[in-house]
Every structure is written in C-alpha cells, then in structure tokens.
Design a protein around this motif. Structure first.
Motif, PDB file in Angstrom:
ATOM      1  N   ILE A   1      -6.703   7.866 -20.000  1.00  0.00           N
ATOM      2  CA  ILE A   1      -5.848   7.451 -18.888  1.00  0.00           C
ATOM      3  C   ILE A   1      -5.353   8.683 -18.131  1.00  0.00           C
ATOM      4  CG2 ILE A   1      -3.774   6.172 -18.250  1.00  0.00           C
ATOM      5  CD1 ILE A   1      -3.962   4.758 -20.979  1.00  0.00           C
ATOM      6  N   GLU A   2      -5.459   8.620 -16.809  1.00  0.00           N
ATOM      7  CA  GLU A   2      -4.915   9.696 -15.982  1.00  0.00           C
ATOM      8  C   GLU A   2      -4.091   9.085 -14.854  1.00  0.00           C
ATOM      9  OE1 GLU A   2      -6.338  13.386 -13.090  1.00  0.00           O
ATOM     10  OE2 GLU A   2      -7.777  12.478 -14.489  1.00  0.00           O
ATOM     11  N   ASN A   3      -2.841   9.539 -14.737  1.00  0.00           N
ATOM     12  CA  ASN A   3      -1.961   9.078 -13.669  1.00  0.00           C
ATOM     13  C   ASN A   3      -2.372   9.764 -12.367  1.00  0.00           C
ATOM     14  OD1 ASN A   3       0.225   8.693 -11.845  1.00  0.00           O
ATOM     15  ND2 ASN A   3       1.622   8.320 -13.555  1.00  0.00           N
TER      16      ASN A   3
ATOM     17  N   THR B   1      -2.017   8.353  -4.825  1.00  0.00           N
ATOM     18  CA  THR B   1      -3.353   8.433  -4.223  1.00  0.00           C
ATOM     19  C   THR B   1      -4.227   7.293  -4.709  1.00  0.00           C
ATOM     20  OG1 THR B   1      -3.194  10.852  -4.203  1.00  0.00           O
ATOM     21  CG2 THR B   1      -5.387   9.873  -3.884  1.00  0.00           C
ATOM     22  N   PRO B   2      -4.685   6.427  -3.801  1.00  0.00           N
ATOM     23  CA  PRO B   2      -5.562   5.331  -4.228  1.00  0.00           C
ATOM     24  C   PRO B   2      -6.805   5.868  -4.937  1.00  0.00           C
ATOM     25  CG  PRO B   2      -4.804   4.951  -1.996  1.00  0.00           C
ATOM     26  CD  PRO B   2      -4.378   6.354  -2.355  1.00  0.00           C
ATOM     27  N   TYR B   3      -7.150   5.230  -6.037  1.00  0.00           N
ATOM     28  CA  TYR B   3      -8.297   5.667  -6.837  1.00  0.00           C
ATOM     29  C   TYR B   3      -9.309   4.538  -6.921  1.00  0.00           C
ATOM     30  CZ  TYR B   3     -11.150   6.565 -10.980  1.00  0.00           C
ATOM     31  OH  TYR B   3     -12.210   6.729 -11.834  1.00  0.00           O
TER      32      TYR B   3
ATOM     33  N   HIS C   1     -18.020   1.590 -16.206  1.00  0.00           N
ATOM     34  CA  HIS C   1     -17.123   1.759 -17.359  1.00  0.00           C
ATOM     35  C   HIS C   1     -15.892   2.588 -17.015  1.00  0.00           C
ATOM     36  CE1 HIS C   1     -20.954   1.146 -20.056  1.00  0.00           C
ATOM     37  NE2 HIS C   1     -20.754   0.167 -19.188  1.00  0.00           N
ATOM     38  N   HIS C   2     -15.696   2.837 -15.724  1.00  0.00           N
ATOM     39  CA  HIS C   2     -14.466   3.443 -15.219  1.00  0.00           C
ATOM     40  C   HIS C   2     -13.729   2.379 -14.404  1.00  0.00           C
ATOM     41  CE1 HIS C   2     -16.095   7.869 -15.314  1.00  0.00           C
ATOM     42  NE2 HIS C   2     -16.216   7.258 -16.472  1.00  0.00           N
ATOM     43  N   PHE C   3     -12.406   2.368 -14.514  1.00  0.00           N
ATOM     44  CA  PHE C   3     -11.603   1.352 -13.838  1.00  0.00           C
ATOM     45  C   PHE C   3     -10.423   2.005 -13.139  1.00  0.00           C
ATOM     46  CE2 PHE C   3     -13.692  -0.474 -17.484  1.00  0.00           C
ATOM     47  CZ  PHE C   3     -14.206  -1.666 -17.005  1.00  0.00           C
ATOM     48  N   SER C   4      -9.984   1.392 -12.065  1.00  0.00           N
ATOM     49  CA  SER C   4      -8.720   1.794 -11.449  1.00  0.00           C
ATOM     50  C   SER C   4      -7.649   0.807 -11.893  1.00  0.00           C
ATOM     51  CB  SER C   4      -8.832   1.802  -9.920  1.00  0.00           C
ATOM     52  OG  SER C   4      -9.158   0.513  -9.436  1.00  0.00           O
ATOM     53  N   MET C   5      -6.424   1.297 -11.956  1.00  0.00           N
ATOM     54  CA  MET C   5      -5.294   0.434 -12.304  1.00  0.00           C
ATOM     55  C   MET C   5      -4.113   0.816 -11.427  1.00  0.00           C
ATOM     56  SD  MET C   5      -3.412  -0.191 -16.004  1.00  0.00           S
ATOM     57  CE  MET C   5      -2.587   1.416 -16.081  1.00  0.00           C
ATOM     58  N   TYR C   6      -3.373  -0.176 -10.971  1.00  0.00           N
ATOM     59  CA  TYR C   6      -2.162   0.057 -10.186  1.00  0.00           C
ATOM     60  C   TYR C   6      -0.999  -0.614 -10.890  1.00  0.00           C
ATOM     61  CZ  TYR C   6       1.042   0.462  -6.258  1.00  0.00           C
ATOM     62  OH  TYR C   6       2.113   0.777  -5.462  1.00  0.00           O
ATOM     63  N   LEU C   7       0.022   0.171 -11.195  1.00  0.00           N
ATOM     64  CA  LEU C   7       1.157  -0.316 -11.977  1.00  0.00           C
ATOM     65  C   LEU C   7       2.409   0.449 -11.568  1.00  0.00           C
ATOM     66  CD1 LEU C   7       2.356  -1.912 -14.454  1.00  0.00           C
ATOM     67  CD2 LEU C   7       1.601   0.028 -15.874  1.00  0.00           C
ATOM     68  N   ASP C   8       3.468  -0.274 -11.254  1.00  0.00           N
ATOM     69  CA  ASP C   8       4.770   0.328 -10.918  1.00  0.00           C
ATOM     70  C   ASP C   8       4.651   1.426  -9.851  1.00  0.00           C
ATOM     71  OD1 ASP C   8       6.063  -1.377 -12.590  1.00  0.00           O
ATOM     72  OD2 ASP C   8       6.587   0.111 -14.113  1.00  0.00           O
TER      73      ASP C   8
ATOM     74  N   PHE D   1      -1.169   4.742  -9.128  1.00  0.00           N
ATOM     75  CA  PHE D   1      -2.560   4.486  -9.495  1.00  0.00           C
ATOM     76  C   PHE D   1      -2.918   5.258 -10.763  1.00  0.00           C
ATOM     77  CE2 PHE D   1      -2.622   3.412  -5.001  1.00  0.00           C
ATOM     78  CZ  PHE D   1      -3.429   2.287  -4.981  1.00  0.00           C
ATOM     79  N   TYR D   2      -3.782   4.656 -11.558  1.00  0.00           N
ATOM     80  CA  TYR D   2      -4.288   5.290 -12.775  1.00  0.00           C
ATOM     81  C   TYR D   2      -5.809   5.155 -12.790  1.00  0.00           C
ATOM     82  CZ  TYR D   2       0.501   4.876 -14.628  1.00  0.00           C
ATOM     83  OH  TYR D   2       1.871   4.959 -14.828  1.00  0.00           O
ATOM     84  N   SER D   3      -6.471   6.152 -13.391  1.00  0.00           N
ATOM     85  CA  SER D   3      -7.887   6.012 -13.709  1.00  0.00           C
ATOM     86  C   SER D   3      -8.003   5.713 -15.196  1.00  0.00           C
ATOM     87  CB  SER D   3      -8.668   7.276 -13.354  1.00  0.00           C
ATOM     88  OG  SER D   3      -8.180   8.394 -14.071  1.00  0.00           O
ATOM     89  N   LEU D   4      -8.867   4.749 -15.524  1.00  0.00           N
ATOM     90  CA  LEU D   4      -9.126   4.383 -16.913  1.00  0.00           C
ATOM     91  C   LEU D   4     -10.607   4.604 -17.186  1.00  0.00           C
ATOM     92  CD1 LEU D   4      -7.259   0.915 -17.083  1.00  0.00           C
ATOM     93  CD2 LEU D   4      -6.290   3.190 -17.451  1.00  0.00           C
ATOM     94  N   HIS D   5     -10.921   5.477 -18.115  1.00  0.00           N
ATOM     95  CA  HIS D   5     -12.308   5.741 -18.496  1.00  0.00           C
ATOM     96  C   HIS D   5     -12.519   5.245 -19.922  1.00  0.00           C
ATOM     97  CE1 HIS D   5     -12.809   9.272 -15.403  1.00  0.00           C
ATOM     98  NE2 HIS D   5     -12.401   8.152 -14.858  1.00  0.00           N
TER      99      HIS D   5
END
Length: 412
Positions: A279-281, A285-287, A293-300, A303-307
């Motif tokens: 996980i990387e915050n 910046t929109p990701y 097998h890589h995902f973007s996540m938006y929370l609070d 944006f986060y990258s999930l690998h």
C-alpha cells in the motif's frame, strides 16, 4: 462453424429513423422519458411503454400484448417497413468521442448458442431470462441486437469498406451526439461471401447482451418443442445480432464503491489490506493503475495504490487471475462483507469511461466511504474466460458500442 445469416429487417422509413431510434429504456431518467414520450410520437419508447397512452403503469402479459399492438400500429402507419429480401446490414456508429465502430447486423443461430459456438463470459439470472423470453414470445420481435465480436477478418472488412462507398440507407445524429449510418448488403456475391467467412469461424463471443441471447435461446427451445413440423430454418431459430471485429470493441472497467468499512476503523481496514497488498498513500493525486493486479483506492480524501503481493493469493485458473475476481476474493468479500455483487445495496458501480474523479466525487459527497479502480478487462482475458467455460463477476466490463433500439427489427 458460425451460422450467421441475412434476414428481412423491419426498419423505420428514412425520414423517421432519427425520431424512432431510442436508447435502452432504463438509460433514460424519468424526466427524459417523459419529454420524449410527450414531444415525439414516433419514438420507439411508445412501443415499449404502451401504458403512456393511458397514463397508467401496465406490467406482465397485459403490457406485452399492448407492446405488440403499438408495434403493429407503427407498421400499419408505415413508420416501419419490411425489406423485400434477406440482407446483411452494415452499421457504423461514431460516438461523441469520435470513436468509430463498424459492424454487421445479421441473424445469429440459437443452436450455435446451445453448442457453445457463441460463447459467454457472464452469468445470467434465470428469472430475468424467463421474463424476457415470455415478452419475446408475445410481442414477436426483437428490436435491440445482441453485441457479438469475432476475430478480425480481411474479407469481411473489404466488403464493409466497399459497401460504405455507396449512399447510406440511414444517416442520423442523436441528441447524444452519436452519428449512425446503415447500408443494406443485398448483392448476392457479397451475401454469399459474408456468410461463408462466418462459417469458417469456430467461435464468436458475446460482448454485451447475455440476457437477451439467453432469452432468445429459451424461446427457440419452447417454439421448437411445440412445432411438430420443425425444420430448423424457422425465424425463431435465430436472434438479431450486431457483429463487430475484435479490434473495434471497446472495453472499460467498472469502479467499485462501498458505503462503509464493515464496522472497521480506517486503521483496522488498512492493516487487513496490508496482508495481501503493498500500500502506498498517493495523497491528493489521482492514481490509475498501469498493470494488472494493481488497484487504485480512494478513502478519506486520499488516493492509494494497492499492489497485490506475490504470495498469499493463489492463481489456479483464468478467473483467479482476473482483477475483478481478485478484488472480490481479497477485499470485497472477506474484509468488507460484500457477498452478492449483483444485489448487495452497500456496493455501487461507476463505469470507467468516466474518469476516476467521478469516483472521488461520489465518496466526497458522502454517498460512499471507499472506492476501488482497476485496469479494464482485455479482449484476450474475456475470450479466455469464455473458452474455459467460466463466468466473470458481475459488472466486470462496460462495453461499447451501445446500440439503439428500433433501427432494425427482427420478427419471428
């Protein structure tokens, strides 16, 4: 060997086609439907919503019979006219983003559907299949083609290009700013060559319209069983399809949005994610992922990258390798408690043709708590899933082109 044949379409007259053609009924807002029904007496919406004439909601068999009546009225008033001989129909759509789609409207075989020559990649819901089958049986026509895709074929492409040199039968632009053109293919040699080229294809694939094709297949079984003189060439043996080459198909992803964290705090949720993801915050910046097998996540507000980690999740099938399945099996089901992707009210979807900021806005507005993005499914992934006899999770693909109802009609 795919059995794709010409047919005698029922079509609006040239002067009225732009007024008749309609998007899928559910795609209109209530206000849009009301406007079109009120101001346009030629809209195909009058056929599929026959209760408007009486200012009353009508359902079930009563509605089906009235749909049939409205359709016959359109024919009696010469709004619809049937072609004299079987044709293929070259159909071009240029959408508001200047994407161009070229394909052929034809009749596809229900027997090919049964024998898996026409392959599927999505599950269907049985009660919806039966409802639409009963609808088709009563109304006696199909007004929206199933979208099928086939491997690029040079001979068919050359015929399409040659046909498009002539003046189109139809040319109209919708208020949605899509431009539609249709040409008849009635030259005997061209008809023969198109049918032959499809016969050489071992497999074609449903891109969009799984419920429509399943319902047409059920109708075929019903009518065949009740016809002691069945020969196999009756019109119910086929259903209307729009066939486009694979290179013309556009597949977009669906973003997943969840209303809550299933009772977890943000920190507890991130810790559980860390078991299977790096996980990387990414901050404000929109990701957007660049790899499977890589995902973007938006929370609070971030944006986060999930690998996906290389260990902890086993890939044993083509379905296991699909990003929508990975997201479901690693996050949505075990952590967020989303078991039914189709019916759970805690999950929503935004098609990936809209940018990831649309997902951000839905969460910032308080409608959802967390959202996930991914790469679109590729045509190769879609075909492999179908070839392996597997089914994708719901809302795995948003596929273009989107077709209009009422431009060509197939009767049975």
């Amino acid at each position: 060997m795919a059995n794709i044949i010409p047919f005698k379409a029922v079509r609006p007259t040239r002067d009225k086609v732009s007024l008749v053609a309609a998007r899928a009924y559910q795609s209109y807002t209530l206000e849009q439907r009301e406007s079109r029904l009120r101001d346009n007496p030629f809209s195909f919406l009058h056929i599929v919503n026959p209760g408007y004439k009486y200012d009353k909601q009508i359902s079930g068999e009563a509605r089906y019979n009235l749909v049939r009546n409205r359709y016959l009225e359109f024919k009696e008033d010469a709004i619809f006219v049937q072609d004299d001989k079987p044709c293929y129909y070259v159909y071009q759509i240029t959408d508001r983003d200047k994407q161009v789609f070229n394909g052929i409207i034809a009749a596809a075989s229900a027997e090919d559907y049964e024998n898996d020559v026409i392959k599927k990649h999505e599950d269907t819901i049985e009660f919806r299949e039966i409802i639409f089958k009963d609808y088709l049986k009563t109304v006696g026509f199909n007004a929206e083609p199933v979208l099928l895709t086939y491997p690029d074929n040079e001979v068919i492409a050359q015929i399409v290009e040659e046909v498009q040199k002539d003046r189109a039968e139809f040319e109209f632009t919708t208020t949605y700013r899509d431009t539609h053109l249709l040409w008849k293919v009635e030259n005997d040699e061209q008809l023969k060559n198109i049918e032959y080229e499809f016969q050489q294809m071992e497999t074609i694939y449903i891109a969009d319209g799984h419920h429509r094709s399943a319902s047409s297949y059920l109708l075929y079984k019903d009518l065949k069983a009740n016809n002691q003189s069945h020969k196999g060439n009756e019109s119910y043996n086929f259903f209307m399809a729009y066939l486009i080459p694979e290179s013309d198909l556009r597949i977009h992803e669906y973003h997943r949005l969840i209303k809550d964290l299933n009772g977890l705090t943000k920190e507890e949720f991130l810790i559980q994610l860390d078991m299977l993801y790096r996980i990387e915050n990414r901050g404000q910046t929109p990701y957007k992922p660049l790899n499977t097998h890589h995902f973007s996540m938006y929370l609070d507000g971030e944006f986060y990258s999930l690998h996906l980690r290389k260990t902890g999740y086993e890939i044993e099938s083509s379905l296991d390798a699909l990003d929508t399945q990975i997201l479901y099996k690693t996050i949505l089901e075990p952590i967020l408690g989303i078991n039914d992707l189709r019916n759970d009210e805690r999950i929503g979807y935004i098609n990936g043709k809209k940018d990831i900021v649309s997902m951000k806005n839905s969460i910032d507005n308080g409608n959802f708590r967390v959202g996930f993005g991914m790469l679109p499914v590729s045509i190769e992934e879609m075909k492999t899933i179908a070839d392996d006899g597997l089914k994708m999770p719901p809302k795995s693909t948003f596929i273009e082109p989107k077709l209009r109802s009422g431009v060509t009609i197939y009767e049975f």
